[in-house]
Motif scaffolding. Sequence first.
Motif, short mmCIF file in Angstrom:
data_model
loop_
_atom_site.label_atom_id
_atom_site.label_comp_id
_atom_site.label_asym_id
_atom_site.label_seq_id
_atom_site.Cartn_x
_atom_site.Cartn_y
_atom_site.Cartn_z
N GLY A 42 0.83 -1.20 0.00
CA GLY A 42 0.00 0.00 0.00
C GLY A 42 0.85 1.24 0.00
O GLY A 42 1.88 1.30 0.69
N PHE A 43 0.45 2.22 -0.79
CA PHE A 43 1.12 3.53 -0.78
C PHE A 43 0.08 4.58 -1.13
O PHE A 43 -1.06 4.23 -1.48
CB PHE A 43 2.34 3.55 -1.72
N VAL A 44 0.47 5.83 -1.00
CA VAL A 44 -0.47 6.92 -1.26
C VAL A 44 -0.06 7.63 -2.54
O VAL A 44 1.11 7.96 -2.73
CB VAL A 44 -0.48 7.92 -0.08
N VAL A 50 -3.39 3.21 -2.70
CA VAL A 50 -3.24 2.23 -3.77
C VAL A 50 -2.72 0.95 -3.13
O VAL A 50 -1.81 1.01 -2.30
CB VAL A 50 -2.25 2.71 -4.85
N VAL A 89 5.03 3.35 3.00
CA VAL A 89 4.30 2.16 2.54
C VAL A 89 3.74 1.39 3.73
O VAL A 89 4.18 1.56 4.87
CB VAL A 89 5.22 1.20 1.72
#
Lengths: 223, 223
Positions: A42-44, A50, A89
Amino acid sequence: MTQAKSFAPTERTTPTRSRERASYDEATVHAILDEGYVCHLGFVRDGAPVVLPTLYGRVGDRLYLHGSTGSRPLRMAGGTAETDPGLAVCVTVTHVDGLVLAKSAFHHSINYRSVVVHGIAHQVIDEDEKTAALDALVEHVVPGRTADSRPANAKELAATAVIRLDLREVSAKIRTGGPNEEPEDLALPYWTGVLPVSPVYGAPIPADDLAPGTPEPAYLSAR
Amino acid sequence: MTQAKSFAPTERTTPTRSRERASYDEATVHAILDEGYVCHLGFVRDGAPVVLPTLYGRVGDRLYLHGSTGSRPLRMAGGTAETDPGLAVCVTVTHVDGLVLAKSAFHHSINYRSVVVHGIAHQVIDEDEKTAALDALVEHVVPGRTADSRPANAKELAATAVIRLDLREVSAKIRTGGPNEEPEDLALPYWTGVLPVSPVYGAPIPADDLAPGTPEPAYLSAR
């Protein structure tokens, strides 16, 4: 006596519910991570989350995640300087172990083991570290395979981006055992218990272009 | 002739690489979603990404995700008013189908099917919708079980939070088949091909407090 190593809980690795399922024990975390090879990264991006399935491997107290140099999270993890800010992350690995059937719909659950890692990911620049990371990735997927395939050449290494995430802010969460029940439900006639589930490997399917007679490696039959 | 329905690609559902693996076909997306029951829910908290394994079910063109009323993403998804801004989420479902072994370490890969859903999640307020969502969740995990367990009562419904995510900005990504190879690698002696993998269900384990003689339901043996 050896002291068991643990990760220090932080506010975001302390669950708001089912706290009894949380673990910070390093050996427990490593075992869950080492059993898998696909994580959810997951990341922004532009303020929105996302989540992408991504291959990973562990080397000591680091996770290595795989991508191409053109992929978004890898580009966002910054350039090649160690001083780059990196990419915030969250990496989650989940194994489902069973379906838990209770008398009530409400108490249905899943037995699982998961690890959540928070941190800042950085691109791996050093070529030796990158090679070791890619070896770890392949070994996570098929133990024994690194020694039985052609190592990456310089061009392939350059086309592969690897990001590194230190295992610092980490927690595991584990549910095991049978269903929880309301005492007044116990007389209901429904079957209750656990349906175990695990990934099972089938018979290896040789590639169309594999030379006839090529022996099937022992490390495949062992899976 | 029936027109196949598709999701309209957006910038963030268009992969930067391996575009030939992307699909926006609704039937393909639904089939991948319906085969699973654990998704990875991503959201942003204090500017950082969080990814949590979460149970889900699909009803038509909506996903429903499960939580308790005390859990973070559920609380962040806002109050009970339909006008609440909701929570930006990314929900990803991944099935691993095989390990792909190539001559070169570089071309090792995974056969998989994944769906990524972007959108704004809202708490489900309407009690009928919540009941239908929880039924869908249970049916995703064990088809046939809703009719064979005690439905949630008012207290349990109140203790359960469900969030809803419309299937609008959606893409699937699928890899199938054998390894890609560099032509000059084909003469190398290593075995190549695919090791299939799938979740396999074991023999049901009755709960300790299950009355002896309770018959095992047919929908379990069918899994």
